[in-house]
Scaffold this motif. Sequence first.
Motif, PDB file in Angstrom:
ATOM      1  N   LEU A 160       0.835  -1.209   0.000  1.00 43.46           N
ATOM      2  CA  LEU A 160       0.000   0.000   0.000  1.00 43.46           C
ATOM      3  C   LEU A 160       0.868   1.258   0.000  1.00 43.46           C
ATOM      4  CD1 LEU A 160      -2.847   1.175   0.159  1.00 43.46           C
ATOM      5  CD2 LEU A 160      -2.691   1.033   2.661  1.00 43.46           C
ATOM      6  N   THR A 161       1.996   1.193   0.713  1.00 41.43           N
ATOM      7  CA  THR A 161       2.925   2.329   0.725  1.00 41.43           C
ATOM      8  C   THR A 161       3.440   2.631  -0.674  1.00 41.43           C
ATOM      9  OG1 THR A 161       3.625   1.854   2.987  1.00 41.43           O
ATOM     10  CG2 THR A 161       5.120   3.170   1.631  1.00 41.43           C
TER      11      THR A 161
ATOM     12  N   ILE B 175       3.743  10.590  -6.420  1.00 41.16           N
ATOM     13  CA  ILE B 175       4.877  10.946  -7.281  1.00 41.16           C
ATOM     14  C   ILE B 175       4.409  11.303  -8.687  1.00 41.16           C
ATOM     15  CG2 ILE B 175       6.841   9.934  -8.511  1.00 41.16           C
ATOM     16  CD1 ILE B 175       7.709   8.624  -5.961  1.00 41.16           C
ATOM     17  N   VAL B 176       3.480  10.531  -9.222  1.00 41.93           N
ATOM     18  CA  VAL B 176       3.004  10.801 -10.585  1.00 41.93           C
ATOM     19  C   VAL B 176       2.248  12.136 -10.617  1.00 41.93           C
ATOM     20  CG1 VAL B 176       1.509  10.018 -12.455  1.00 41.93           C
ATOM     21  CG2 VAL B 176       2.947   8.383 -11.239  1.00 41.93           C
TER      22      VAL B 176
ATOM     23  N   PHE C 208       7.900   9.252  -0.650  1.00 43.25           N
ATOM     24  CA  PHE C 208       7.996   7.842  -0.267  1.00 43.25           C
ATOM     25  C   PHE C 208       8.176   7.697   1.244  1.00 43.25           C
ATOM     26  CE2 PHE C 208      10.644   3.722  -0.726  1.00 43.25           C
ATOM     27  CZ  PHE C 208       9.524   2.950  -0.432  1.00 43.25           C
ATOM     28  N   VAL C 209       9.091   8.467   1.793  1.00 46.90           N
ATOM     29  CA  VAL C 209       9.387   8.358   3.220  1.00 46.90           C
ATOM     30  C   VAL C 209       8.179   8.773   4.065  1.00 46.90           C
ATOM     31  CG1 VAL C 209      10.781   9.310   5.090  1.00 46.90           C
ATOM     32  CG2 VAL C 209      11.867   8.619   2.939  1.00 46.90           C
ATOM     33  N   HIS C 210       7.528   9.853   3.719  1.00 44.66           N
ATOM     34  CA  HIS C 210       6.410  10.330   4.524  1.00 44.66           C
ATOM     35  C   HIS C 210       5.189   9.423   4.402  1.00 44.66           C
ATOM     36  CE1 HIS C 210       8.846  13.986   4.842  1.00 44.66           C
ATOM     37  NE2 HIS C 210       8.074  14.305   5.873  1.00 44.66           N
ATOM     38  N   VAL C 211       4.976   8.826   3.231  1.00 44.89           N
ATOM     39  CA  VAL C 211       3.895   7.844   3.108  1.00 44.89           C
ATOM     40  C   VAL C 211       4.206   6.627   3.966  1.00 44.89           C
ATOM     41  CG1 VAL C 211       2.725   6.256   1.538  1.00 44.89           C
ATOM     42  CG2 VAL C 211       3.160   8.608   0.825  1.00 44.89           C
TER      43      VAL C 211
END
Length: 461
Positions: free
Chosen positions: A392-393, A401-402, A443-446
């Motif tokens: 899910l991440t 990102i997209v 990515f990191v925050h998700v």
Amino acid sequence: MRLARLLGPDLKQILKEDPDEVRELLEEIHPEDLADIVGELDPDEAAKLLAQLSAKDAAPIFERLEEDEQGEIAPLMPPESIAHIASEMAPDDRADFFSGLPVSVGDVILEKLEVVDPEAAEDVRELEKWPETSAGHLMTTAYVHVSPDVNVREAIEAVRAHAEDHQENVYNVYAIDSNEKLVGIASLRDLLLASPLLGLSEILQTNIISVKPNDDQEDVARRMARYDLNVIPVLDERDVILGVITIDDIIDVLTAEQTEDVQKLGGVEPLDVPYFKTSFLSFIRKRGIWLVVLFVEEFFTQTALRYYDPVFEAVKGAAYYVPLLISTGGNSGSQSSTLIIRGLAVGEIKPRDWWRILVREAVMGLSLGVLLGTIGFGRVLMYPEQHINFALTVALTLVGIVMTGCTVGAMLPLVLKRVGVDPATSSTPFIASLVDVIGIVIFVHVAKLVMANVIAAAGVH
């Protein structure tokens, strides 16, 4: 195979054995092919070949040479010879020739041209006063003009008289009144179909589509394309005609502009001369500067990875997906920037449309992100050791990102356009590098939100 490669060696041999035969050999060859042949010769051989021809025969060849080729050949010929050739060239081509010469060389040739053809020298000065990429610099002063009071027969006779002294194609006849204002245009087709004794005013087109001398050449190209014109007049503030711009020059403009944009999109400073004529050091400078800028920009990617290294350590396998995620953002950003840059170039998009574009690209990014996120979700679950939360991440990161890539890629060209910078400068490598950093942060925050328990268990805050 190009004709130049076939005839080039023969021409060199003839120049050595019997230079006078050159004229006979070249009589049946088109000037464009002759220019290719001359371009394949060494500069001194090309100068010798042109010297064997009359100025009238040499001019159509010389004006078709690349600017750098003209610059190499001109200093090798007597200034008087070049001046005679320049006097036979089309006014706009002649102005381009002088613009590309070093000042010291150009001044000497221009002095000789003043003796050979004072009117041509004055044309050079008149056209050179306009910016190089403007309509004024692009126009030619060779056009057919008559009084609106003449009849069709007299207008056709004016066309014949003009054709005797000029090689350019004639598309229209321009009617100019006693105040030197352009009052109407008659096409050759209309002249040929009309009765010879009919007054010219009866067939004049008075709804005149024109440009100003300071208009940018790209705007001129778009205007001619919009109205399907082969030629367009250049008028000053008083509607006095200064010259005309023909379609062949516009094709050259479009080719040059598209070449420059493509090179900028690839992260290369535009080349001044063709690929094989560009020196090794020039390539190093033109490519190296951008590579250094992009390389330094990637430092921020490396910095972000190091800063968030504890998170990647806590989430098993997270580092494997970083290249996949950030490259997706770069790809989506490159797509959007290419579409917007092209839209700006052809006039489909204006900077004032930024809000509509932002909403459209955000929705587009969301849709594409969901599509790719679904695929990414399935890909992660193909590995038994991966948890559904990590899948899910990855999916949510792809959506973010997209969306970011699409909006950043679309907005950056508009911002550059607004501040007066060529939008193509926001090259796809530059946008890709920028989105790389943003992608890592997303990515990191998700991951911190979706996999908070895993990250907390590893002691990462």
